[in-house]
Write a protein that holds these residues in place. Structure first.
Motif, mmCIF file in Angstrom:
data_model
loop_
_atom_site.group_PDB
_atom_site.id
_atom_site.type_symbol
_atom_site.label_atom_id
_atom_site.label_comp_id
_atom_site.label_asym_id
_atom_site.label_seq_id
_atom_site.Cartn_x
_atom_site.Cartn_y
_atom_site.Cartn_z
ATOM 1 N N UNK A 1 0.859 -0.976 -0.034
ATOM 2 C CA UNK A 1 0.022 0.003 -0.263
ATOM 3 C C UNK A 1 0.577 1.232 0.036
ATOM 4 N N UNK A 2 2.087 1.142 0.703
ATOM 5 C CA UNK A 2 2.980 2.301 0.730
ATOM 6 C C UNK A 2 3.591 2.698 -0.487
ATOM 7 N N UNK A 3 4.087 1.551 -1.269
ATOM 8 C CA UNK A 3 4.848 1.931 -2.707
ATOM 9 C C UNK A 3 3.730 2.323 -3.687
ATOM 10 N N UNK A 4 2.430 1.612 -3.424
ATOM 11 C CA UNK A 4 1.126 2.097 -4.521
ATOM 12 C C UNK A 4 1.299 3.731 -4.223
ATOM 13 N N UNK A 5 1.045 4.037 -3.212
ATOM 14 C CA UNK A 5 0.869 5.650 -2.675
ATOM 15 C C UNK A 5 2.044 6.256 -3.380
ATOM 16 N N UNK A 6 3.380 5.872 -2.929
ATOM 17 C CA UNK A 6 4.476 6.754 -3.265
ATOM 18 C C UNK A 6 4.664 6.791 -4.749
ATOM 19 N N UNK A 7 4.492 5.681 -5.529
ATOM 20 C CA UNK A 7 4.712 5.706 -7.011
ATOM 21 C C UNK A 7 3.582 6.312 -7.880
ATOM 22 N N UNK A 8 2.385 6.378 -7.277
ATOM 23 C CA UNK A 8 1.189 6.564 -8.121
ATOM 24 C C UNK A 8 0.342 7.438 -7.516
ATOM 25 N N UNK A 9 0.270 7.801 -6.193
ATOM 26 C CA UNK A 9 -0.608 8.586 -5.360
ATOM 27 C C UNK A 9 -1.979 7.937 -5.149
ATOM 28 N N UNK A 10 -2.298 6.819 -5.545
ATOM 29 C CA UNK A 10 -3.279 5.955 -5.021
ATOM 30 C C UNK A 10 -3.357 5.598 -3.543
ATOM 31 N N UNK A 11 -4.058 5.814 -3.014
ATOM 32 C CA UNK A 11 -4.038 5.494 -1.301
ATOM 33 C C UNK A 11 -5.063 4.575 -1.113
ATOM 34 N N UNK A 12 -4.913 3.425 -0.432
ATOM 35 C CA UNK A 12 -5.638 2.511 -0.183
ATOM 36 C C UNK A 12 -5.890 2.657 1.226
ATOM 37 N N UNK A 13 -6.609 3.697 1.897
ATOM 38 C CA UNK A 13 -6.665 3.970 3.179
ATOM 39 C C UNK A 13 -7.990 4.941 3.211
ATOM 40 N N UNK A 14 -8.574 4.635 4.521
ATOM 41 C CA UNK A 14 -9.869 5.469 4.804
ATOM 42 C C UNK A 14 -10.096 5.822 6.137
ATOM 43 N N UNK A 15 -11.030 6.589 6.551
ATOM 44 C CA UNK A 15 -11.051 6.883 7.869
ATOM 45 C C UNK A 15 -12.026 5.604 8.850
ATOM 46 N N UNK A 16 -12.519 4.747 7.914
ATOM 47 C CA UNK A 16 -12.916 3.621 8.535
ATOM 48 C C UNK A 16 -12.976 2.410 7.740
ATOM 49 N N UNK A 17 -13.643 1.096 8.150
ATOM 50 C CA UNK A 17 -13.433 0.020 7.382
ATOM 51 C C UNK A 17 -14.241 -0.039 6.353
ATOM 52 N N UNK A 18 -15.164 0.833 5.806
ATOM 53 C CA UNK A 18 -15.806 1.008 4.636
ATOM 54 C C UNK A 18 -15.700 2.105 3.709
ATOM 55 N N UNK A 19 -14.910 3.088 4.251
ATOM 56 C CA UNK A 19 -14.633 4.229 3.519
ATOM 57 C C UNK A 19 -13.315 4.408 2.617
ATOM 58 N N UNK A 20 -13.076 5.282 1.600
ATOM 59 C CA UNK A 20 -11.753 5.356 1.029
ATOM 60 C C UNK A 20 -11.319 6.732 0.899
ATOM 61 N N UNK A 21 -10.406 7.439 1.305
ATOM 62 C CA UNK A 21 -10.005 8.770 1.127
ATOM 63 C C UNK A 21 -10.352 9.148 -0.297
ATOM 64 N N UNK A 22 -10.826 10.379 -0.593
ATOM 65 C CA UNK A 22 -11.230 10.767 -1.961
ATOM 66 C C UNK A 22 -10.193 11.945 -2.334
#
Length: 300
Positions: A106-127
């Motif tokens: 997940x970190x490498x994906x964020x670093x290299x593309x900016x796509x972030x598989x993370x969210x404020x809870x277990x059913x949401x994703x940062x926009x």
């Protein structure tokens, strides 16, 4: 299931030295993770490929990914399957190592593309993690000036590990000067996020249709499109690793991203071996189905 692949030109010297001077103790591979980002298109499943400089073991053209780092062991909010279940899915007995691979992916994906598989809870994703602030965060993580966990914690975000799917395990051939023990994962492109090059290090990246790339695998189309000195005039095998080619083949055969991601697959281990074919060094790849069966048993 025996496959032969060409070697990239920059690896031929090390391969010939290994063959000519006899086998030696291979270097210890570094743990690494890589993410196959996928989306649908009218022409078939597309994936995001990028250029990697410096004779990367992952290939000059590869999926986002890189080495596991010490900071990947830092505390971070975690949503999705626990480390024990990830270990079973990856065919590992070490829960900590499984966690490291997931965090690194997940970190490498964020670093290299900016796509972030993370969210404020277990059913949401940062926009829309875009703009100058997010690019600065990517640069800080890439330069190890700030930890990934720190970036997430300040924004109240946790890792959405449930959005990753395990694919396969590839160990670099023994002759290589730089070796990785790489876990490949897959993830769907989030509808509210778009990949973008890392400002300081990115040279080329693009969505490509897996079927189109394979249709031109024996041409120099992709290498010429990337346009780098060490990619122009090379075919697919010379540009990438066998892992990339085989994953592209599976993407091209898929009926769509949902079908590809929902397919239940035990993780297969691959360890390409150097062989001589009519005097030319090549990589021989054989799927380790014993590892596949063991992983299947552990995941039941």
């Amino acid at each position: 299931m025996r496959r032969l692949f060409e070697l990239p030109p920059e690896h031929l010297g090390a391969a010939r030295s290994w063959l000519e001077h006899g086998e030696r103790t291979p270097r210890m591979p570094r743990l690494a993770s890589s993410v196959v980002l996928v989306r649908d298109s009218p022409r078939g499943v597309e994936t995001y490929l990028g250029y990697r400089s410096g004779n990367s073991p992952l290939g000059a053209v590869a999926f986002p990914g890189g080495s596991v780092e010490a900071a990947d062991d830092d505390a971070v909010t975690w949503y999705g399957p626990p480390a024990a279940k990830w270990a079973a899915a990856l065919g590992l007995t070490d829960h900590r190592q499984a966690r490291l691979h997931v965090v690194a992916a997940i970190r490498e994906l964020f670093e290299e593309t900016g796509v972030l598989l993370a969210g404020p809870d277990e059913s949401s994703l940062v926009e829309g993690p875009a703009g100058e602030e997010w690019m600065a965060a990517r640069e800080a993580v890439a330069d190890q000036e700030k930890g990934f966990g720190e970036i997430l914690g300040r924004r109240g975000l946790g890792l959405r590990t449930d959005l990753l799917k395990p694919l396969s395990n590839w160990i670099s051939p023994d002759f290589a000067h730089r070796r990785f023990d790489t876990r490949y994962f897959a993830a769907a492109q989030p509808v509210t996020q778009q990949p973008a090059l890392l400002g300081s290090k990115g040279a080329w990246a693009s969505w490509v249709c897996a079927r189109d790339v394979l249709a031109e695998r024996d041409t120099t189309a992709l290498g010429d499109l990337v346009g780098q000195e060490d990619t122009r005039g090379l075919n697919l095998s010379q540009l990438t690793s066998p892992a990339v080619e085989i994953i592209l083949e599976k993407l091209a055969a898929a009926r769509g991203t949902i079908a590809y991601l929902s397919h239940k697959r035990p993780v297969v281990k691959y360890h390409p071996e150097l062989v001589l074919v009519d005097g030319t060094p090549m990589l021989e790849v054989v799927a380790n189905f014993a590892a596949e069966d063991a992983a299947a048993q552990r995941s039941r």
